[in-house]
Motif scaffolding. Structure first.
Motif, PDB file in Angstrom:
ATOM      1  N   ALA A 162       0.826  -1.213   0.000  1.00 52.98           N
ATOM      2  CA  ALA A 162       0.000   0.000   0.000  1.00 52.98           C
ATOM      3  C   ALA A 162       0.858   1.260   0.000  1.00 52.98           C
ATOM      4  N   VAL A 163       1.998   1.224   0.684  1.00 54.45           N
ATOM      5  CA  VAL A 163       2.896   2.381   0.684  1.00 54.45           C
ATOM      6  C   VAL A 163       3.347   2.694  -0.742  1.00 54.45           C
ATOM      7  N   GLY A 164       3.799   1.671  -1.477  1.00 54.05           N
ATOM      8  CA  GLY A 164       4.240   1.893  -2.846  1.00 54.05           C
ATOM      9  C   GLY A 164       3.118   2.401  -3.732  1.00 54.05           C
ATOM     10  N   HIS A 165       1.939   1.791  -3.591  1.00 54.66           N
ATOM     11  CA  HIS A 165       0.795   2.175  -4.427  1.00 54.66           C
ATOM     12  C   HIS A 165       0.375   3.616  -4.149  1.00 54.66           C
ATOM     13  N   GLN A 166       0.230   3.968  -2.881  1.00 48.95           N
ATOM     14  CA  GLN A 166      -0.243   5.313  -2.542  1.00 48.95           C
ATOM     15  C   GLN A 166       0.811   6.374  -2.844  1.00 48.95           C
ATOM     16  N   ALA A 167       2.082   6.057  -2.616  1.00 50.63           N
ATOM     17  CA  ALA A 167       3.137   7.026  -2.911  1.00 50.63           C
ATOM     18  C   ALA A 167       3.191   7.318  -4.408  1.00 50.63           C
ATOM     19  N   ALA A 168       3.097   6.279  -5.234  1.00 43.82           N
ATOM     20  CA  ALA A 168       3.119   6.479  -6.680  1.00 43.82           C
ATOM     21  C   ALA A 168       1.893   7.251  -7.147  1.00 43.82           C
ATOM     22  N   THR A 169       0.736   6.975  -6.556  1.00 44.56           N
ATOM     23  CA  THR A 169      -0.491   7.702  -6.915  1.00 44.56           C
ATOM     24  C   THR A 169      -0.380   9.171  -6.523  1.00 44.56           C
ATOM     25  N   LEU A 170       0.163   9.441  -5.331  1.00 43.71           N
ATOM     26  CA  LEU A 170       0.400  10.825  -4.926  1.00 43.71           C
ATOM     27  C   LEU A 170       1.317  11.543  -5.904  1.00 43.71           C
ATOM     28  N   LEU A 171       2.355  10.838  -6.370  1.00 41.53           N
ATOM     29  CA  LEU A 171       3.300  11.457  -7.298  1.00 41.53           C
ATOM     30  C   LEU A 171       2.623  11.777  -8.626  1.00 41.53           C
ATOM     31  N   LEU A 172       1.780  10.881  -9.119  1.00 40.55           N
ATOM     32  CA  LEU A 172       1.033  11.170 -10.345  1.00 40.55           C
ATOM     33  C   LEU A 172       0.197  12.428 -10.187  1.00 40.55           C
ATOM     34  N   ASP A 173      -0.449  12.576  -9.035  1.00 36.39           N
ATOM     35  CA  ASP A 173      -1.254  13.769  -8.772  1.00 36.39           C
ATOM     36  C   ASP A 173      -0.384  15.018  -8.753  1.00 36.39           C
ATOM     37  N   LEU A 174       0.772  14.926  -8.130  1.00 35.10           N
ATOM     38  CA  LEU A 174       1.683  16.077  -8.083  1.00 35.10           C
ATOM     39  C   LEU A 174       2.139  16.474  -9.486  1.00 35.10           C
ATOM     40  N   MET A 175       2.521  15.479 -10.267  1.00 33.33           N
ATOM     41  CA  MET A 175       3.021  15.762 -11.610  1.00 33.33           C
ATOM     42  C   MET A 175       1.934  16.361 -12.497  1.00 33.33           C
ATOM     43  N   ALA A 176       0.678  15.980 -12.250  1.00 32.38           N
ATOM     44  CA  ALA A 176      -0.448  16.516 -13.021  1.00 32.38           C
ATOM     45  C   ALA A 176      -1.019  17.787 -12.392  1.00 32.38           C
ATOM     46  N   GLU A 177      -0.413  18.230 -11.290  1.00 31.31           N
ATOM     47  CA  GLU A 177      -0.843  19.432 -10.564  1.00 31.31           C
ATOM     48  C   GLU A 177      -2.283  19.303 -10.083  1.00 31.31           C
ATOM     49  N   ARG A 178      -2.643  18.073  -9.691  1.00 30.09           N
ATOM     50  CA  ARG A 178      -3.957  17.847  -9.096  1.00 30.09           C
ATOM     51  C   ARG A 178      -3.839  18.001  -7.580  1.00 30.09           C
ATOM     52  N   THR A 179      -4.861  18.584  -6.989  1.00 32.76           N
ATOM     53  CA  THR A 179      -4.854  18.753  -5.539  1.00 32.76           C
ATOM     54  C   THR A 179      -5.429  17.514  -4.878  1.00 32.76           C
ATOM     55  N   GLY A 180      -5.021  17.282  -3.640  1.00 32.76           N
ATOM     56  CA  GLY A 180      -5.501  16.126  -2.899  1.00 32.76           C
ATOM     57  C   GLY A 180      -4.764  16.030  -1.586  1.00 32.76           C
ATOM     58  N   PRO A 181      -4.943  14.926  -0.855  1.00 32.70           N
ATOM     59  CA  PRO A 181      -4.261  14.780   0.430  1.00 32.70           C
ATOM     60  C   PRO A 181      -2.755  14.713   0.235  1.00 32.70           C
ATOM     61  N   THR A 182      -2.024  15.322   1.150  1.00 30.92           N
ATOM     62  CA  THR A 182      -0.567  15.310   1.043  1.00 30.92           C
ATOM     63  C   THR A 182       0.079  14.314   1.996  1.00 30.92           C
TER      64      THR A 182
END
Length: 338
Positions: free
Chosen positions: A304-324
């Motif tokens: 889950a750490v790997g999955h959520q960290a990678a998903t967070l990074l995709l959001d950052l790269m796309a400049e999408r807002t969400g939980p940090t």
């Protein structure tokens, strides 16, 4: 006969692959990078064309053409630790469908080695970076800040809510192990740790302070060893501890392989677990459920750490807002050893 291959290298080019597969160069590039939006039949045509021509992608040329690579850097302290292997697999599963290449850097628990990797990988202009924990050299922090490359931190949480991270509280995990042994009625409780990476030390902080609050802490029962963690070392440290402090009746190990070594050594020495001494491990590796006795351990959310960290990074790269900050928690799995 028409000329084939790059003028400078003579190697087959992406344009030739696209021409042979009867697709555009953009489609060919996306197919070879594994972008999920390309139709499966086109992906197969492009890959067959690439195989026929012997085409190998040139990441450097792609970076120069786009001013940015299609790579994500993942920096981990060990490739022999199953904790990181499971996280890496999840990271690949999230990023590959987006056409992103995963570059893995192993810094062997050395902040200086990590600094060199950061410096070298930044030259490739990665789309993003996944880092393990928050402890690194000041120059590494400056390099990351100056690069403006999106970063997500794994395995830990930070008090700074502006930092993007996915993990759990190492401190709380250590405290949970101490409370469990106290609730089991243990009076002389020890902590055995090796490698001494920042996360193991934070677990020790939580363990120690919980014992202090209960008036049960003895610094002589805290065994910290800088050597790499292993089953063999676990057996050695367990033997040394029980020889010097035979009244110890509870032990928390910073990871499961140390605890496995202790179980084997206890059997050799005729020490009954848990009647004489209760054992608690950390990470809940697959073998822990099959030890004799089965090992009580703190299960960590590695995948889950790997999955959520990678998903967070995709959001950052796309400049999408969400939980940090994503707290994935942990689970104390109670078995026969305690």
């Amino acid at each position: 006969m028409p000329r084939t291959g790059s003028r400078t290298t003579g190697r087959p080019t992406l344009a030739e692959v696209a021409r042979l597969a009867a697709v555009s160069p953009i489609t060919a590039s996306r197919a070879l990078r594994g972008v999920a939006t390309v139709a499966p039949e086109l992906v197969e045509k492009v890959r067959e064309a690439a195989r026929a021509l012997g085409y190998v992608a040139n990441p450097a040329a792609r970076t120069l053409a786009s001013a940015q690579s299609q790579s994500v850097v993942v920096l981990i302290p060990s490739l022999s630790n199953q904790l990181f292997i499971e996280s890496l697999e999840a990271i690949h599963q999230v990023l590959r469908p987006h056409g992103l290449e995963v570059l893995i850097g192993n810094y062997h628990y050395s902040p200086e080695e990590e600094e060199n990797l950061i410096r070298n990988y930044l030259a490739y202009q990665p789309r993003g970076i996944l880092l393990t924990g928050f402890d690194r050299t000041e120059h590494s922090r400056q390099l990351l800040a100056g690069s403006r490359v999106p970063c997500v931190y794994m395995m830990e949480l930070d008090a700074d809510t502006a930092t993007c991270s996915a993990g759990f509280s190492q401190y709380a995990a250590g405290a949970a192990a101490a409370r469990h042994l106290i609730e089991r009625g243990r009076q002389r409780i020890a902590y055995i740790a090796a490698q001494l990476d920042p996360r193991a030390l934070r677990r020790g902080d939580g363990f120690r302070e919980t014992l202090q609050q209960a008036g049960m802490y003895d610094p002589a029962l805290e065994i910290l060893d800088v050597r790499p963690s292993s089953i063999e070392l676990g057996a050695t440290l367990f033997t040394d501890l029980m020889h010097r402090h035979p009244d110890v009746d509870g032990i928390f190990f910073c990871n499961d392989d140390l605890a496995h070594g202790a179980i084997f050594q206890a059997q050799r020495q005729g020490i009954s677990i848990p009647h004489q001494v209760a054992l608690v491990g950390f990470n809940d590796l697959p073998a822990s459920a099959h030890m004799v006795p089965r090992l009580t351990s703190i299960r960590t959310p590695r995948e889950a750490v790997g999955h959520q960290a990678a998903t967070l990074l995709l959001d950052l790269m796309a400049e999408r807002t969400g939980p940090t900050q994503i707290d994935l928690g942990f689970e104390l799995v109670v078995r026969e050893s305690s």
